[in-house]
Design a protein around this motif. Structure first.
Motif, mmCIF file in Angstrom:
data_model
loop_
_atom_site.group_PDB
_atom_site.id
_atom_site.type_symbol
_atom_site.label_atom_id
_atom_site.label_comp_id
_atom_site.label_asym_id
_atom_site.label_seq_id
_atom_site.Cartn_x
_atom_site.Cartn_y
_atom_site.Cartn_z
ATOM 1 N N ALA A 42 0.819 -1.216 0.000
ATOM 2 C CA ALA A 42 0.000 0.000 0.000
ATOM 3 C C ALA A 42 0.845 1.255 0.000
ATOM 4 O O ALA A 42 0.397 2.314 -0.457
ATOM 5 N N LEU A 43 2.079 1.174 0.495
ATOM 6 C CA LEU A 43 2.952 2.349 0.549
ATOM 7 C C LEU A 43 3.600 2.663 -0.790
ATOM 8 O O LEU A 43 4.070 3.788 -0.996
ATOM 9 N N VAL A 44 3.650 1.695 -1.706
ATOM 10 C CA VAL A 44 4.347 1.893 -2.982
ATOM 11 C C VAL A 44 3.738 3.040 -3.781
ATOM 12 O O VAL A 44 4.450 3.805 -4.434
ATOM 13 N N ALA A 45 2.409 3.191 -3.713
ATOM 14 C CA ALA A 45 1.736 4.189 -4.540
ATOM 15 C C ALA A 45 1.788 5.588 -3.956
ATOM 16 O O ALA A 45 1.502 6.561 -4.668
ATOM 17 N N VAL A 46 2.131 5.739 -2.682
ATOM 18 C CA VAL A 46 1.982 7.036 -2.013
ATOM 19 C C VAL A 46 2.895 8.115 -2.591
ATOM 20 O O VAL A 46 2.411 9.206 -2.947
ATOM 21 N N PRO A 47 4.206 7.902 -2.722
ATOM 22 C CA PRO A 47 5.048 8.998 -3.250
ATOM 23 C C PRO A 47 4.627 9.457 -4.644
ATOM 24 O O PRO A 47 4.568 10.664 -4.913
ATOM 25 N N GLY A 48 4.351 8.520 -5.543
ATOM 26 C CA GLY A 48 3.949 8.900 -6.889
ATOM 27 C C GLY A 48 2.657 9.691 -6.903
ATOM 28 O O GLY A 48 2.518 10.663 -7.657
ATOM 29 N N ALA A 49 1.700 9.285 -6.067
ATOM 30 C CA ALA A 49 0.423 9.999 -6.020
ATOM 31 C C ALA A 49 0.592 11.404 -5.466
ATOM 32 O O ALA A 49 -0.064 12.353 -5.923
ATOM 33 N N LEU A 50 1.466 11.579 -4.494
ATOM 34 C CA LEU A 50 1.667 12.897 -3.894
ATOM 35 C C LEU A 50 2.497 13.818 -4.776
ATOM 36 O O LEU A 50 2.356 15.043 -4.697
ATOM 37 N N LEU A 51 3.360 13.252 -5.610
ATOM 38 C CA LEU A 51 4.236 14.065 -6.448
ATOM 39 C C LEU A 51 3.671 14.322 -7.846
ATOM 40 O O LEU A 51 4.175 15.189 -8.567
ATOM 41 N N ALA A 52 2.652 13.578 -8.250
ATOM 42 C CA ALA A 52 2.100 13.734 -9.605
ATOM 43 C C ALA A 52 1.485 15.114 -9.784
ATOM 44 O O ALA A 52 1.013 15.742 -8.835
ATOM 45 N N ARG A 53 1.478 15.584 -11.011
ATOM 46 C CA ARG A 53 0.923 16.908 -11.308
ATOM 47 C C ARG A 53 -0.589 16.894 -11.104
ATOM 48 O O ARG A 53 -1.270 15.923 -11.397
#
Length: 477
Positions: free
Chosen positions: A76-87
């Motif tokens: 579940a943690l794998v998606a967090v950085p990408g989701a927070l950094l996406a435009r």
């Protein structure tokens, strides 16, 4: 968050709390989490989300690889950085990022749980052991242990769970924030949303298998290369498709502006043409091309002087000849639009008649292209069932009866029969296509050629159609 309705705020907050709850076991003291794998997968997903922000699903195999390689909480943690950094293109940016992170975390967690419930991790462990040198027949790890086909089935099932969860959560936002109906938010989106995951599942499994292979993570990341190429191609396709639709909309709007009394006529002819096409067994590109043919059938009216289209009264012979040029004008206008394909034939020949009395070339029978014969029926049907400034709309049964009477002389009987069956199955709802007479103050001069009427009182052979008070059926413009 203040820009969101209260229901949407509550929904997003619940999703964030649920995502945090699902990921919490990974950060508890003593949790056996492979942090190196988790961090590397999270970094790859974050980079992928930034590179292809408009279609982040291309890196879904990274999330699925995490679901296959990691415990559910860590996955579940794998998606967090990408989701927070996406435009984020629309405000509120913070709420949208938090929502995206929660949605993807919950979806990956659910996929990892599904994979574990199907004993996917045990099957992968056996496959890795086989790759390290265990001896077993191809496709089978050891007696009684499922092999790669089972792992593939479990991976596809987990991918579908990821897609189903993400789509279901997204539907809740559409209902709470954008006031969409539950049917449109969920059922209308599910089939198209789940289809890509049938490909993402095997890709994620390939990443997981290669990750623990002697070749390591570098080999696993190579799986993303064809996915990225496919994503780029899909984005280009969507842009091209959007450009096609924008071209069609611009042409139709131009016709509607010039000849206001038939506003909406083109779209309805396209819809009726598509109904006929389905009954004839057409599908895919041909069905879409025929729908476009119906929409653009009268684009040549842009070349006809506006004074003739809006003339109050009968047309002179010379004026009739000018109006009869509009199919050829239309063909010239769309000559350079390559994606129209067979639709061009309908634009040029939709006023031809089966008995050879039509225009512009007097084609007869099978000489008339199939698309043109379909659009001719759809055009006349909508003209009869739509209100004009000089007459009221005819009931659908009356219009169908008139089409059937003229089948074989003006219309192809096969097309008339197909429309009749489609109407019996789906019905028809035509909107008023003319402004109120008191607002217009004039009568349009060019509904297209009337239906053939043998000795019908008051019928007109004028290609401009019957004038007010003459009676007789009117054709489409």
């Amino acid at each position: 968050m203040r820009a969101l309705p209260h229901a949407a705020r509550a929904y997003v907050l619940c999703a964030v709390l649920a995502g945090a709850y699902c990921a919490a076991p990974a950060v508890r003291p003593g949790a056996a989490v492979p942090w190196a794998t988790t961090a590397l997968l999270a970094a790859v997903h974050a980079v992928g989300s930034r590179v292809r922000a408009r279609w982040p699903e291309w890196c879904s195999p990274v999330l699925l690889a995490g679901a296959f390689l990691l415990p559910p909480a860590a996955a579940a943690l794998v998606a967090v950085p990408g989701a927070l950094l996406a435009r984020v293109e629309r405000p509120p940016a913070g709420a949208r990022r938090a929502w995206r992170a929660a949605r993807l975390s919950l979806a990956v967690w659910a996929a990892s749980c599904a994979f574990a419930a199907l004993d996917g991790p045990g099957t992968l462990s056996a496959l890795w052991a086989l790759g390290d040198g265990a001896q077993a027949p191809a496709g089978q790890v050891s007696p009684g242990t499922p092999g790669f086909p089972y792992a593939l089935a479990a991976a596809v099932a987990a991918a579908l769970v990821l897609g189903l969860t993400a789509t279901a959560l997204e539907g809740g936002v559409l209902v709470s924030a954008e006031r969409q109906s539950p049917r449109a938010a969920w059922w209308g989106r599910l089939p198209g949303a789940l289809a890509p995951y049938l490909v993402h599942g095997p890709a994620g499994l390939a990443m997981a298998v290669l990750w623990r292979s002697p070749y390591g993570p570098a080999a696993a990341l190579l799986v993303l290369l064809p996915m990225y190429v496919c994503a780029c191609g899909f984005v280009l396709y969507r842009r091209e498709s959007a450009a096609h639709q924008a071209t069609i909309r611009a042409l139709v709007q131009a016709v509607d502006i010039k000849d206001r009394y038939t506003r909406g006529h083109s779209e309805r002819v396209g819809r009726a043409s598509a109904m006929i096409a389905r009954e004839l067994g057409m599908s895919g590109d041909r069905l879409e091309a025929l729908r476009i043919a119906g929409i653009l059938h009268d684009v040549g009216k842009l070349g006809v002087p506006t004074r003739l289209l809006r003339k109050n009264g009968p047309l002179t012979p010379d004026e009739r000849r000018v109006i009869e040029l509009h199919p050829e004008y239309g063909d010239e206008m769309v000559r350079g639009i390559g994606f129209l394909g067979e639709a061009r034939a309908a634009i040029l020949h939709h006023h031809e008649r089966l008995d050879g009395s039509g225009y512009p070339y007097g084609l007869a029978g099978a000489q008339i292209p199939e698309f043109a014969r379909v659009v001719a029926v759809a055009d006349a049907f909508d003209a009869m069932t739509s209100t004009r400034t000089y007459r009221r709309a005819r009931p659908v049964p009356t219009a169908v009866e008139e089409l059937q009477r003229c089948a074989g002389s003006q219309f192809d009987p096969r097309m008339v029969g197909a429309l009749t069956r489609a109407l019996d199955r789906h019905g028809w709802h035509a909107a008023v296509t003319a402004d109120a007479p008191e607002e217009r103050g004039n009568v349009p001069a060019e509904p297209a050629p009337p239906l053939v009427r043998a000795a019908a009182p008051g019928a007109s052979d004028d290609p401009g159609g019957p004038r007010p008070g003459t009676g007789g059926p009117g054709g489409g413009p």
